[in-house]
Design a protein around this motif. Structure first.
Motif, PDB file in Angstrom:
ATOM      1  N   SER A 307       0.814  -1.224   0.000  1.00  0.00           N
ATOM      2  CA  SER A 307       0.000   0.000   0.000  1.00  0.00           C
ATOM      3  C   SER A 307       0.847   1.275   0.000  1.00  0.00           C
ATOM      4  O   SER A 307       0.599   2.204  -0.791  1.00  0.00           O
ATOM      5  CB  SER A 307      -0.953  -0.004   1.194  1.00  0.00           C
ATOM      6  N   PRO A 308       1.870   1.376   0.854  1.00  0.00           N
ATOM      7  CA  PRO A 308       2.711   2.588   0.802  1.00  0.00           C
ATOM      8  C   PRO A 308       3.393   2.770  -0.553  1.00  0.00           C
ATOM      9  O   PRO A 308       3.587   3.909  -0.998  1.00  0.00           O
ATOM     10  CB  PRO A 308       3.736   2.349   1.915  1.00  0.00           C
ATOM     11  N   TYR A 310       2.184   1.887  -3.444  1.00  0.00           N
ATOM     12  CA  TYR A 310       1.195   2.426  -4.381  1.00  0.00           C
ATOM     13  C   TYR A 310       0.990   3.921  -4.137  1.00  0.00           C
ATOM     14  O   TYR A 310       0.899   4.733  -5.086  1.00  0.00           O
ATOM     15  CB  TYR A 310      -0.135   1.680  -4.243  1.00  0.00           C
ATOM     16  N   ARG A 311       0.896   4.332  -2.863  1.00  0.00           N
ATOM     17  CA  ARG A 311       0.685   5.742  -2.567  1.00  0.00           C
ATOM     18  C   ARG A 311       1.838   6.599  -3.087  1.00  0.00           C
ATOM     19  O   ARG A 311       1.632   7.681  -3.644  1.00  0.00           O
ATOM     20  CB  ARG A 311       0.514   5.947  -1.053  1.00  0.00           C
ATOM     21  N   GLU A 312       3.051   6.089  -2.915  1.00  0.00           N
ATOM     22  CA  GLU A 312       4.213   6.815  -3.408  1.00  0.00           C
ATOM     23  C   GLU A 312       4.185   6.937  -4.925  1.00  0.00           C
ATOM     24  O   GLU A 312       4.502   7.996  -5.490  1.00  0.00           O
ATOM     25  CB  GLU A 312       5.492   6.075  -2.968  1.00  0.00           C
ATOM     26  N   ALA A 313       3.765   5.865  -5.606  1.00  0.00           N
ATOM     27  CA  ALA A 313       3.710   5.902  -7.068  1.00  0.00           C
ATOM     28  C   ALA A 313       2.651   6.890  -7.552  1.00  0.00           C
ATOM     29  O   ALA A 313       2.834   7.591  -8.561  1.00  0.00           O
ATOM     30  CB  ALA A 313       3.436   4.514  -7.616  1.00  0.00           C
ATOM     31  N   PHE A 314       1.513   6.977  -6.842  1.00  0.00           N
ATOM     32  CA  PHE A 314       0.433   7.854  -7.281  1.00  0.00           C
ATOM     33  C   PHE A 314       0.739   9.331  -7.043  1.00  0.00           C
ATOM     34  O   PHE A 314       0.092  10.210  -7.630  1.00  0.00           O
ATOM     35  CB  PHE A 314      -0.889   7.456  -6.607  1.00  0.00           C
ATOM     36  N   ARG A 315       1.727   9.628  -6.187  1.00  0.00           N
ATOM     37  CA  ARG A 315       2.114  11.023  -6.012  1.00  0.00           C
ATOM     38  C   ARG A 315       2.717  11.585  -7.300  1.00  0.00           C
ATOM     39  O   ARG A 315       2.654  12.800  -7.550  1.00  0.00           O
ATOM     40  CB  ARG A 315       3.137  11.150  -4.878  1.00  0.00           C
ATOM     41  N   GLU A 316       3.314  10.725  -8.089  1.00  0.00           N
ATOM     42  CA  GLU A 316       3.934  11.150  -9.323  1.00  0.00           C
ATOM     43  C   GLU A 316       2.982  11.031 -10.517  1.00  0.00           C
ATOM     44  O   GLU A 316       3.371  11.298 -11.657  1.00  0.00           O
ATOM     45  CB  GLU A 316       5.194  10.315  -9.593  1.00  0.00           C
ATOM     46  N   ALA A 317       1.720  10.581 -10.276  1.00  0.00           N
ATOM     47  CA  ALA A 317       0.774  10.383 -11.368  1.00  0.00           C
ATOM     48  C   ALA A 317       0.262  11.714 -11.890  1.00  0.00           C
ATOM     49  O   ALA A 317       0.236  12.722 -11.178  1.00  0.00           O
ATOM     50  CB  ALA A 317      -0.385   9.520 -10.902  1.00  0.00           C
ATOM     51  N   ARG A 318      -0.184  11.718 -13.154  1.00  0.00           N
ATOM     52  CA  ARG A 318      -0.763  12.899 -13.776  1.00  0.00           C
ATOM     53  C   ARG A 318      -2.188  12.566 -14.206  1.00  0.00           C
ATOM     54  O   ARG A 318      -2.520  11.407 -14.446  1.00  0.00           O
ATOM     55  CB  ARG A 318       0.072  13.351 -14.972  1.00  0.00           C
ATOM     56  N   PRO A 319      -3.039  13.583 -14.356  1.00  0.00           N
ATOM     57  CA  PRO A 319      -4.428  13.327 -14.756  1.00  0.00           C
ATOM     58  C   PRO A 319      -4.473  12.561 -16.078  1.00  0.00           C
ATOM     59  O   PRO A 319      -3.618  12.710 -16.943  1.00  0.00           O
ATOM     60  CB  PRO A 319      -5.025  14.723 -14.890  1.00  0.00           C
ATOM     61  N   TYR A 320      -5.489  11.693 -16.137  1.00  0.00           N
ATOM     62  CA  TYR A 320      -5.593  10.860 -17.329  1.00  0.00           C
ATOM     63  C   TYR A 320      -7.047  10.821 -17.782  1.00  0.00           C
ATOM     64  O   TYR A 320      -7.962  10.581 -16.979  1.00  0.00           O
ATOM     65  CB  TYR A 320      -5.111   9.442 -17.015  1.00  0.00           C
ATOM     66  N   LYS A 408       3.387  -0.789 -12.708  1.00  0.00           N
ATOM     67  CA  LYS A 408       3.521  -2.188 -13.129  1.00  0.00           C
ATOM     68  C   LYS A 408       4.556  -2.927 -12.285  1.00  0.00           C
ATOM     69  O   LYS A 408       4.424  -4.131 -12.062  1.00  0.00           O
ATOM     70  CB  LYS A 408       3.895  -2.257 -14.611  1.00  0.00           C
ATOM     71  N   GLU A 409       5.573  -2.250 -11.832  1.00  0.00           N
ATOM     72  CA  GLU A 409       6.556  -2.903 -10.967  1.00  0.00           C
ATOM     73  C   GLU A 409       5.909  -3.323  -9.648  1.00  0.00           C
ATOM     74  O   GLU A 409       6.151  -4.420  -9.136  1.00  0.00           O
ATOM     75  CB  GLU A 409       7.710  -1.951 -10.696  1.00  0.00           C
ATOM     76  N   ILE A 410       5.088  -2.401  -9.117  1.00  0.00           N
ATOM     77  CA  ILE A 410       4.419  -2.721  -7.848  1.00  0.00           C
ATOM     78  C   ILE A 410       3.363  -3.796  -8.075  1.00  0.00           C
ATOM     79  O   ILE A 410       3.201  -4.716  -7.251  1.00  0.00           O
ATOM     80  CB  ILE A 410       3.792  -1.444  -7.257  1.00  0.00           C
ATOM     81  N   ASP A 411       2.659  -3.700  -9.214  1.00  0.00           N
ATOM     82  CA  ASP A 411       1.657  -4.727  -9.532  1.00  0.00           C
ATOM     83  C   ASP A 411       2.279  -6.123  -9.616  1.00  0.00           C
ATOM     84  O   ASP A 411       1.665  -7.116  -9.206  1.00  0.00           O
ATOM     85  CB  ASP A 411       0.993  -4.401 -10.880  1.00  0.00           C
ATOM     86  N   ALA A 412       3.504  -6.203 -10.164  1.00  0.00           N
ATOM     87  CA  ALA A 412       4.163  -7.506 -10.333  1.00  0.00           C
ATOM     88  C   ALA A 412       4.390  -8.184  -8.979  1.00  0.00           C
ATOM     89  O   ALA A 412       4.147  -9.383  -8.808  1.00  0.00           O
ATOM     90  CB  ALA A 412       5.480  -7.335 -11.070  1.00  0.00           C
ATOM     91  N   GLY A 413       4.854  -7.423  -7.989  1.00  0.00           N
ATOM     92  CA  GLY A 413       5.071  -7.990  -6.659  1.00  0.00           C
ATOM     93  C   GLY A 413       3.769  -8.422  -6.007  1.00  0.00           C
ATOM     94  O   GLY A 413       3.687  -9.487  -5.374  1.00  0.00           O
ATOM     95  N   TYR A 414       2.735  -7.545  -6.161  1.00  0.00           N
ATOM     96  CA  TYR A 414       1.430  -7.860  -5.575  1.00  0.00           C
ATOM     97  C   TYR A 414       0.825  -9.093  -6.242  1.00  0.00           C
ATOM     98  O   TYR A 414       0.272  -9.975  -5.566  1.00  0.00           O
ATOM     99  CB  TYR A 414       0.503  -6.655  -5.739  1.00  0.00           C
ATOM    100  N   ALA A 415       0.945  -9.189  -7.579  1.00  0.00           N
ATOM    101  CA  ALA A 415       0.384 -10.333  -8.319  1.00  0.00           C
ATOM    102  C   ALA A 415       1.101 -11.632  -7.965  1.00  0.00           C
ATOM    103  O   ALA A 415       0.483 -12.707  -7.875  1.00  0.00           O
ATOM    104  CB  ALA A 415       0.478 -10.068  -9.822  1.00  0.00           C
ATOM    105  N   GLU A 416       2.395 -11.567  -7.748  1.00  0.00           N
ATOM    106  CA  GLU A 416       3.138 -12.769  -7.349  1.00  0.00           C
ATOM    107  C   GLU A 416       2.627 -13.300  -6.018  1.00  0.00           C
ATOM    108  O   GLU A 416       2.430 -14.515  -5.839  1.00  0.00           O
ATOM    109  CB  GLU A 416       4.626 -12.442  -7.251  1.00  0.00           C
TER     110      GLU A 416
END
Length: 646
Positions: A307-308, A310-320, A408-416
Motif C-alpha cells: 500500500s505505501p 502504491y501511494r508513493e507511485a500515485f504522487r507522481e501520477a498525472r491526470p488521465y 507495473k513494478e508494484i503490480d508484479a510484486g502484488y500479483a506474485e
C-alpha cells in the motif's frame, strides 16, 4: 564289479585260480579252507556272476582265459585245469553259501542300477499313470528275467518261462514299491534334516518344522525370506510375510505363556512407534509442515505492505482522460444483454466522480475500479460476464500504465503474492479424488507455468513451493485425523490408482514420493499383521475355552465352513485352511511344550535372522525322495525275480 574292464576281470580270475592251485595242488575234489581268502574269492566271484544276463558269460569267459593261461605253464591239459577250477568254485560256494548269495544279489543290483538310471522310463520311472508305469516296469522285468534265466540254464524253456513270470511279477510292483519305500526314506531323511537344520537355526526341532512349513506354504524360501524382510524395513518380522506365518503367530498369541508375551509385546511395541516413524518419513520426504492459514496470513501481510508503495507511485501520477475507456464500455453496454450488461454498466458508473455523471481524470479512480473488477471476478461464474469484465480490466490496466509509470513494478510484486496465495489453496486439493483435484498432467503443467515469472517480476516464482506446502499441509491433516487407523491413512494418501503417486512425485520428486509410499505400505502391512494376529488369537482363545467347557464345535470355525462352500475351488481352499488349522490346534495343545512355542515365537518375530536363514538353507530339499532310492528299489525287485530262477 559291473564296470571292470575285461583285462581286470581276466587278471582277477587268473589270480584266484593260481591261489587255488597253490593251496590245493593235490586235492582238487576237497573242500577249501574256510578262511578269509576263501571268503574273498567267493565274494569276488559272486559279484561278477550276479550281474544279470551278462554275469555268467563274463565269469565263464574270464575263467576260460585263466584256464588256458595256467595250462600253458603246467603239465595238465586245459580240460583238467578247468575241471579243477570248477570243482574249487563249487566247493567254495558250498563252504560260504551266505557270502555267495549276498555277493550275487549285490552284483545283480549294482549291475542293474546303471540301466535304471540310464533309461528310467523303461523301468516305470517316466511319466504317465501308476498303472501305465507298472505295466512298463513289468514288461521290462519279464524281459530281463527271461533272458537271464536263458543264459544261466543254457536255454531251458521251463527256466525261461519261470524267469519271465517271476521277473514280470516283481517288475510290476516296482513303481508301487518305489513310491512306498521312497516315502519312508523321505520321512526318515526329513527327520534327520530337520534336526540338523534346527541346530543351525538355534531352534527346537519341532518348532523349526512348524516354521519351515509355514515359510514354504507362504511361497518363501531361504533366499526370498531375507529379501522380503529387507525390503520391508528394519521393523519387519517373518510373521508379516504370509497368512500361514500370521496364523502361527495368532495361535501363540492366544496361548498363555512366554510365547504369548513375546508375540504380543513385539507387536505392541512396534505399533506404538508407527506414528512417529510415519511422521519422520513425511518430514524427510515432503519438508517441514506448515499451517495453510498462517502461510496465507503472511502473504496477505506482504500484500498490505504494498500500500505505501502504491501511494508513493500515485504522487507522481498525472491526470488521465478515461473518455476512450468509457466510450468502449458504453458501446459494449448497448450491445450486451443480461448479467454481462449489468456488470459493465456498474463498472462504467465507477469511473465517474462520486455522486455525479462526470468522468474522473484521477488515476486513483481507475486503480480502485480495477481493484473492484478483481473482486467481482473472484466470485463470478458466468463466462460472458467474466469475458466482459476481463476486457474492461485490461483497458483500465493499460490506462494506469500510462498514467502511473511505476505501477507495473508494484503490480508484479502484488500479483506474485496473489498467485502464491492461490497456490496454497490449490496444493491442498492435490490429494482429492473429486473434480477439483488436478490430473497428474494438469498439475505438472501448473508447476511448470507457476515457476515462470509474470509481468515485470524478476526471478522465478514461489508458486511451486506454495503448491508443495499446501499438499504437505493436507498430508498432515490426513495423518492427524487417522492416527489410530494406519490402513485408512495409507489409503487416503495413496488414493486409488497411481494418480497420487504421480502428483506427489511432481511436487516432491519421484524418489521421495516412492520412499513415502513404501513406508506407508510397510506400516499398513505391519498394522494388518497386528490386527490379524490379535483377532485370530482372540477367536482361537474363545473357541479353546468353549471346547474345554464342552460348548465348542470340535474346534471348527463357522467362517471356515462357509469358506468351504465353493465347489472344487472351495474344496481346494478348504484343504489349505484345514492344514493351517491343524498346526494352530497343535500349537495351542498342551502336548506342544512351552519350549517349542517359545522357540517358534522367537523365530516369528525375527530373532537371529541370520541363523534362521542358514537353517532354512540347510533344510533345502526336504520333502523330496533321495535320488538313489528309486533305482535301488527297482534293481532289488527285478533281481528278486531273477534270483529265484538260479
Amino acid at each position: 564289479m559291473a564296470e571292470m574292464t575285461p583285462e581286470q576281470q581276466q587278471a582277477l580270475a587268473i589270480a584266484a585260480a593260481r591261489l587255488r592251485l597253490q593251496r590245493q595242488p593235490q586235492q582238487p575234489q576237497g573242500l577249501p579252507a574256510d578262511d578269509a581268502i576263501s571268503v574273498a574269492r567267493t565274494g569276488a566271484g559272486g559279484l561278477l556272476e550276479g550281474i544279470p544276463i551278462a554275469g555268467p558269460i563274463i565269469r565263464d569267459w574270464t575263467e576260460r582265459a585263466a584256464g588256458a593261461t595256467l595250462a600253458a605253464f603246467s603239465d595238465e591239459t586245459y580240460d583238467q585245469v578247468m575241471d579243477r577250477i570248477h570243482d574249487a568254485n563249487r566247493a567254495e560256494k558250498e563252504a560260504n553259501p551266505i557270502v555267495d548269495k549276498g555277493a550275487q544279489i549285490t552284483g545283480a543290483v549294482a549291475g542293474t542300477i546303471p540301466a535304471v538310471m540310464a533309461a528310467p522310463a523303461a523301468f516305470g520311472a517316466g511319466g504317465g499313470s501308476l498303472l501305465l508305469r507298472s505295466g512298463i516296469s513289468g514288461l521290462t522285468g519279464a524281459t530281463i528275467g527271461g533272458a537271464d534265466a536263458g543264459v544261466r540254464s543254457g536255454g531251458d524253456a521251463e527256466k525261461i518261462k519261470e524267469g519271465i513270470t517271476l521277473g514280470g511279477l516283481f517288475g510290476l510292483g516296482g513303481p508301487v514299491a518305489g513310491k512306498v519305500i521312497g516315502a519312508g526314506a523321505r520321512s526318515l531323511v526329513d527327520v534327520l534334516r530337520t534336526r540338523a537344520a534346527a541346530r543351525v537355526a538355534g531352534m527346537d526341532p519341532q518348532a523349526f518344522g512348524y516354521f519351515r512349513r509355514a515359510v514354504t506354504d507362504d511361497g518363501l524360501d531361504a533366499v526370498t525370506l531375507p529379501q522380503r524382510l529387507q525390503e520391508m524395513g528394519s521393523k519387519a518380522i517373518p510373521a508379516d510375510l504370509g497368512p500361514n506365518l500370521q496364523k502361527q503367530a495368532g495361535a501363540l498369541a492366544a496361548t498363555p505363556g512366554a510365547a504369548q508375551t513375546t508375540i504380543r509385546t513385539t507387536l505392541a511395541d512396534r505399533a506404538a512407534g508407527a506414528n512417529a516413524r510415519i511422521g519422520q518419513t513425511i518430514d524427510e520426504t515432503t519438508g517441514r509442515n506448515v499451517v495453510p492459514s498462517e502461510v496465507q496470513a503472511d502473504i496477505a501481510a506482504n500484500q498490505n505492505a504494498h500500500s505505501p508503495l502504491y501511494r508513493e507511485a500515485f504522487r507522481e501520477a498525472r491526470p488521465y482522460s478515461t473518455e476512450p475507456i468509457a466510450s468502449a464500455l458504453e458501446a459494449d453496454i448497448s450491445r450486451l444483454r443480461g448479467p454481462a450488461q449489468a456488470r459493465l454498466r456498474q463498472v462504467r458508473g465507477m469511473l465517474n466522480v462520486a455522486d455525479s455523471n462526470v468522468l474522473s481524470t484521477d488515476p486513483g479512480v481507475m486503480f480502485q475500479t480495477r481493484q473492484a473488477i478483481d473482486g467481482l471476478l473472484k466470485t463470478e461464474i458466468d463466462p460472458k460476464v467474466i469475458s466482459a469484465l476481463t476486457e474492461a480490466r485490461q483497458m483500465l490496466d493499460d490506462g494506469l500504465t500510462r498514467a502511473v509509470p511505476r505501477i507495473k513494478e508494484i503490480d508484479a510484486g502484488y500479483a506474485e503474492l496473489a498467485r502464491q496465495d492461490e497456490a496454497v489453496t490449490r496444493g491442498q486439493q492435490v490429494l482429492d479424488s473429486g473434480r477439483t483435484a488436478p490430473r497428474p498432467s494438469e498439475l505438472a503443467g501448473e508447476v511448470e507455468r507457476g515457476a515462470q515469472p509474470q509481468g515485470m517480476q524478476i526471478g522465478p516464482s514461489a508458486v511451486p513451493l506454495r503448491l508443495s506446502q499446501g499438499a504437505r499441509a493436507e498430508i498432515d491433516r490426513i495423518v492427524g485425523t487417522n492416527s489410530n487407523d494406519i490402513v485408512a491413512m495409507n489409503r487416503l494418501i495413496k488414493g486409488e490408482g497411481d494418480w497420487n503417486r504421480a502428483r506427489l512425485a511432481t511436487l516432491f520428486g519421484p524418489e521421495k514420493a516412492e520412499r513415502l509410499f513404501k513406508v506407508l505400505d510397510n506400516e499398513s502391512v505391519w498394522a494388518d499383521t497386528a490386527n490379524t494376529v490379535t483377532r485370530n488369537s482372540e477367536t482361537a482363545a474363545r473357541l479353546a475355552a468353549q471346547n474345554e467347557l464342552g460348548g465348542g464345535a470340535s474346534g471348527n470355525f463357522g467362517v471356515k465352513e462357509a469358506f468351504k462352500a465353493g465347489g472344487f475351488l472351495g474344496a481346494a481352499r478348504s484343504a489349505a485352511v484345514d492344514k493351517v488349522d491343524d498346526i494352530v490346534r497343535a500349537l495351542m495343545s498342551s502336548e506342544t511344550g512351552n519350549a517349542t512355542r517359545e522357540s517358534l515365537a522367537r523365530a516369528l518375530i525375527g530373532e537371529q535372522r541370520e541363523k534362521l536363514v542358514q537353517g532354512l538353507m540347510r533344510a533345502k530339499g526336504m520333502g523330496t525322495t533321495p535320488a538313489s532310492v528309486d533305482p535301488v528299489v527297482k534293481a532289488l525287485l527285478l533281481n528278486a525275480g531273477t534270483s529265484r530262477t538260479r
